[in-house]
Write a protein that holds these residues in place. Sequence first.
Motif, PDB file in Angstrom:
ATOM      1  N   PRO A 103       0.797  -1.297   0.044  1.00 22.36           N
ATOM      2  CA  PRO A 103       0.106  -0.037  -0.050  1.00 22.36           C
ATOM      3  C   PRO A 103       0.760   1.313   0.114  1.00 22.36           C
ATOM      4  N   TYR A 104       0.265   2.351  -0.376  1.00 19.58           N
ATOM      5  CA  TYR A 104       0.926   3.691  -0.251  1.00 19.58           C
ATOM      6  C   TYR A 104      -0.249   4.455   0.311  1.00 19.58           C
ATOM      7  N   SER A 105       0.112   5.537   1.083  1.00 18.21           N
ATOM      8  CA  SER A 105      -0.863   6.629   1.509  1.00 18.21           C
ATOM      9  C   SER A 105      -0.672   7.926   1.120  1.00 18.21           C
ATOM     10  N   PHE A 106      -0.722   8.397   0.126  1.00 11.93           N
ATOM     11  CA  PHE A 106      -0.254   9.592  -0.527  1.00 11.93           C
ATOM     12  C   PHE A 106      -1.148   9.719  -1.743  1.00 11.93           C
ATOM     13  N   THR A 107      -1.512  11.037  -2.150  1.00 15.64           N
ATOM     14  CA  THR A 107      -2.274  11.510  -3.535  1.00 15.64           C
ATOM     15  C   THR A 107      -1.466  11.170  -4.625  1.00 15.64           C
ATOM     16  N   VAL A 108      -1.938  10.574  -5.722  1.00 16.36           N
ATOM     17  CA  VAL A 108      -1.240  10.213  -6.836  1.00 16.36           C
ATOM     18  C   VAL A 108      -2.524  10.510  -7.968  1.00 16.36           C
ATOM     19  N   LEU A 109      -2.219  11.702  -8.886  1.00 15.35           N
ATOM     20  CA  LEU A 109      -3.139  12.328  -9.750  1.00 15.35           C
ATOM     21  C   LEU A 109      -3.381  11.343 -10.982  1.00 15.35           C
ATOM     22  N   ASN A 110      -2.028  10.666 -11.536  1.00 14.66           N
ATOM     23  CA  ASN A 110      -1.921  10.114 -12.570  1.00 14.66           C
ATOM     24  C   ASN A 110      -1.089   8.933 -12.455  1.00 14.66           C
ATOM     25  N   ALA A 111      -1.546   7.515 -12.907  1.00 16.55           N
ATOM     26  CA  ALA A 111      -0.746   6.527 -12.618  1.00 16.55           C
ATOM     27  C   ALA A 111       0.521   6.464 -12.957  1.00 16.55           C
ATOM     28  N   ALA A 112       0.963   7.350 -14.000  1.00 16.58           N
ATOM     29  CA  ALA A 112       2.613   7.512 -14.630  1.00 16.58           C
ATOM     30  C   ALA A 112       3.168   8.182 -13.492  1.00 16.58           C
ATOM     31  N   ASP A 113       2.461   8.986 -12.540  1.00 14.04           N
ATOM     32  CA  ASP A 113       3.328   9.908 -11.640  1.00 14.04           C
ATOM     33  C   ASP A 113       3.904   8.913 -10.424  1.00 14.04           C
ATOM     34  N   LEU A 114       3.545   7.534 -10.225  1.00 15.08           N
ATOM     35  CA  LEU A 114       3.921   6.753  -9.436  1.00 15.08           C
ATOM     36  C   LEU A 114       4.899   5.886  -9.756  1.00 15.08           C
ATOM     37  N   LYS A 115       6.062   5.902  -9.121  1.00 13.38           N
ATOM     38  CA  LYS A 115       7.142   5.057  -9.631  1.00 13.38           C
ATOM     39  C   LYS A 115       7.513   3.806  -8.561  1.00 13.38           C
ATOM     40  N   VAL A 116       7.939   2.704  -8.793  1.00 16.48           N
ATOM     41  CA  VAL A 116       7.979   1.656  -7.975  1.00 16.48           C
ATOM     42  C   VAL A 116       9.484   1.111  -8.383  1.00 16.48           C
ATOM     43  N   GLN A 117      10.316   0.860  -7.104  1.00 18.99           N
ATOM     44  CA  GLN A 117      11.535   0.170  -7.397  1.00 18.99           C
ATOM     45  C   GLN A 117      11.850  -0.743  -6.231  1.00 18.99           C
ATOM     46  N   GLY A 118      12.630  -1.689  -6.620  1.00 16.47           N
ATOM     47  CA  GLY A 118      13.223  -2.619  -5.506  1.00 16.47           C
ATOM     48  C   GLY A 118      14.527  -2.679  -5.481  1.00 16.47           C
ATOM     49  N   GLU A 119      15.200  -3.257  -4.214  1.00 11.25           N
ATOM     50  CA  GLU A 119      16.610  -3.439  -4.076  1.00 11.25           C
ATOM     51  C   GLU A 119      16.638  -4.491  -3.228  1.00 11.25           C
ATOM     52  N   LEU A 120      17.656  -5.599  -3.716  1.00  9.92           N
ATOM     53  CA  LEU A 120      18.021  -6.573  -2.956  1.00  9.92           C
ATOM     54  C   LEU A 120      19.529  -6.986  -3.272  1.00  9.92           C
ATOM     55  N   ASN A 121      19.869  -6.872  -2.020  1.00 12.90           N
ATOM     56  CA  ASN A 121      21.638  -7.110  -2.051  1.00 12.90           C
ATOM     57  C   ASN A 121      22.543  -6.102  -2.922  1.00 12.90           C
ATOM     58  N   GLY A 122      21.880  -4.865  -2.835  1.00 11.08           N
ATOM     59  CA  GLY A 122      22.553  -3.803  -3.631  1.00 11.08           C
ATOM     60  C   GLY A 122      22.261  -3.562  -4.920  1.00 11.08           C
ATOM     61  N   VAL A 123      21.420  -4.689  -5.431  1.00  8.35           N
ATOM     62  CA  VAL A 123      21.022  -4.229  -6.677  1.00  8.35           C
ATOM     63  C   VAL A 123      19.598  -3.866  -7.047  1.00  8.35           C
ATOM     64  N   LYS A 124      19.462  -2.636  -7.739  1.00  4.53           N
ATOM     65  CA  LYS A 124      18.123  -1.934  -7.747  1.00  4.53           C
ATOM     66  C   LYS A 124      17.372  -2.461  -9.159  1.00  4.53           C
ATOM     67  N   THR A 125      16.243  -2.621  -9.028  1.00  5.35           N
ATOM     68  CA  THR A 125      15.263  -2.827 -10.003  1.00  5.35           C
ATOM     69  C   THR A 125      14.131  -1.885 -10.452  1.00  5.35           C
ATOM     70  N   ILE A 126      13.941  -1.327 -11.540  1.00  4.18           N
ATOM     71  CA  ILE A 126      12.661  -0.444 -11.842  1.00  4.18           C
ATOM     72  C   ILE A 126      11.690  -1.202 -12.249  1.00  4.18           C
ATOM     73  N   TYR A 127      10.549  -1.183 -11.519  1.00  5.26           N
ATOM     74  CA  TYR A 127       9.411  -1.980 -11.932  1.00  5.26           C
ATOM     75  C   TYR A 127       8.580  -1.051 -13.025  1.00  5.26           C
ATOM     76  N   THR A 128       7.746  -1.812 -13.888  1.00  7.33           N
ATOM     77  CA  THR A 128       7.146  -1.242 -15.162  1.00  7.33           C
ATOM     78  C   THR A 128       5.486  -1.650 -14.705  1.00  7.33           C
ATOM     79  N   LEU A 129       4.703  -0.357 -14.818  1.00  8.72           N
ATOM     80  CA  LEU A 129       3.219  -0.470 -14.731  1.00  8.72           C
ATOM     81  C   LEU A 129       2.850  -1.156 -15.750  1.00  8.72           C
ATOM     82  N   GLY A 130       1.945  -2.161 -15.640  1.00  5.74           N
ATOM     83  CA  GLY A 130       1.177  -2.785 -16.473  1.00  5.74           C
ATOM     84  C   GLY A 130       2.040  -4.176 -16.984  1.00  5.74           C
TER      85      GLY A 130
END
Length: 660
Positions: A22-49
């Motif tokens: 979950p998140y608890s802040f305002t998002v006006l457009n789906a493209a404005d929310l960014k999601v990333q993950g980090e495991l063992n120092g490696v970052k991953t940028i996730y893609t909507l859809g």
Amino acid sequence: MSVVEETPIASSVANGATSVFPYSFTVLNAADLKVQGELNGVKTIYTLGVDYTLSGVGSGSGSVNFLANPAAGTVITRYRDTALIRTTDYQNNGDLLAGALNGDMDRLWLVLQEIYGGGKGAPTSLRVPNGETVPALAAAGSRANRVLAFDSSGNPITIPGVDSGSAAALALDLANGGNSTKASGQIAFNGSLPYPDGSLGAEVRRKVYAASRGASPSKTAAQNTAILQPLLDAMTAGDALVFTSGDWPINTLYVQNDRVSVIGEGDATLVLQGNTDGLVVGVTGSMLSFCDVVGLKFDRAAKSTDGAAVKMVNTAYSSVRRCGFRNSYKGIWVKTHNDSLLIDGNVFYDGTYYGIYENNINETWANDLRICHNYFWHVEYAALFMTADGVGVASVGDTYFHHNVIVSSPSKGALQTKHAVRVEGAGTYNTNVRVEQNVMEGLRNQFVWMVGLNRSPVIGNYFSGTGTNDVGLYYGSGTGNSQIGGNTFIGFNSSGAFIFSTGGISFCNNHFTANATLGGATAELTMQSVQDVMIDTNFFSSASSKWCIDLSGTTDQIIITSNRFSKSGANANYALDIRLNFFGSNRRIQSNLGNDVTSGAGTSSPVAGSALQWYQGDRIENKAPSELGTSPNKYTINGWICTIQGDPGTWQQQRMLTGN
């Protein structure tokens, strides 16, 4: 819509089983929310859809729904990154709709929140107080391998960088107190160097950690002793051997140099072997000073039948403090000549036979021994045991036993503590053993046994029996010229206090309650063959004893004054509060208050064969007065007074006219 204050970022750690974040802040457009993950120092940028779907767009909260669960341990970060564009184009003479205007205004505030929260390049800025400005930093090429600093005006500059071998690198490492390999961990110490007084090296040298020299809780007693004894032998004034947390097996260790201490840090326990002594401080034939044993627990695998946990031999101005003792025959053995020894704040557990032991037979003397603030729990024989034979200067004396707690219970059976204090002296050197302000509860025999002493007061103690004990205070055989005052005696089956064969006693301000529970010929306070005694301002309350005070034997020079007697139960109307079953002279009983406060009370004067020696001036109060005689000279007999001493002596009526 209005914009509430919020931080547009959320972060959590995946557990491998959860797909919804979950998140608890305002998002006006789906493209404005960014999601990333980090495991063992490696970052991953996730893609909507592709990696996730989104809910809650246009509202104040929602959730990121992964199509495949992120791996356990992945840090999933959701943050808003509003595009810096305005798509609405307002026309001249066109409608100014609230929805369109609000949307544009909301985007501005959302972007400001993102900047304040660290987005939009904010981490690349230097923040200064309101009203101040700073110039931009140099380009990246000019900043490379340099360190940010500030000039005399507070403006940013760059200075030469830090390599691992530079003085600047060392300074930074020394300032890093959160890393054991940096800061003070980088300062080396050489035990063979003669560091000057006051230097850091001199202070470090004073503490020698057993673990740093190869000793270990995992090693045998023989191995640890072989490592540690040479260390102790080499120590000089101000040094200390330190044990850290753990159970350390040892054989006997000897401290044989002045001003050397043994210290425990954390939960450090010395595990002693068999019946051997644990730590011996001092040597025969010479005096050690300022040697301390602090913060250690002494234990054995099984209860010993000999040996002491700590043996203090020929020491001065030394101490045993904040230690624990269990399963040793003697907790602390004060042996030979000890001067100004402090035993403070220790705990003596069950399994210890003598808490503190001093047997000075043919062993010179101990002087200024202070035993205070200790706790004795089911110590089997005595918390403090001291003896002396009076040969030469062998003695016990100048001992102050105060503010200690001694506790036991009949539930311990044969292991129930016998005495709190047992001190037996002989000769003129056995003086000034003070027992003051202690709490003693549930012991088996005489709580305090003091025999053969001189000038040894017992003041302000609390004696609480269990109804199966002999006596609270057993005091006599030469012990005299002292004060017994301010004590409380409760619940003893014989007397609260038994004083015998002594003199020069001031017995004042004591409180007796529910003692002499055996009944029969018993008293709250029993004195036999004493002289020069004042019994003053005491309180006696009993439902069991026949007498509050029982005096017998060859007893002279007695004053009993200003006491309060209060008896109840079957013995409330017994003939005497004070039994005078002795032969002697010069006694005075006056100004007492209670049921029967004269030498006796009854319904007639004494008869021969009462085993009482009555003296001139003794009085018997009439407990059943009635009006006698004929009018107008009727009278009552208030009592009888002895005019010639003897058994029973000669008695005269004390009459009072009634006016009838």
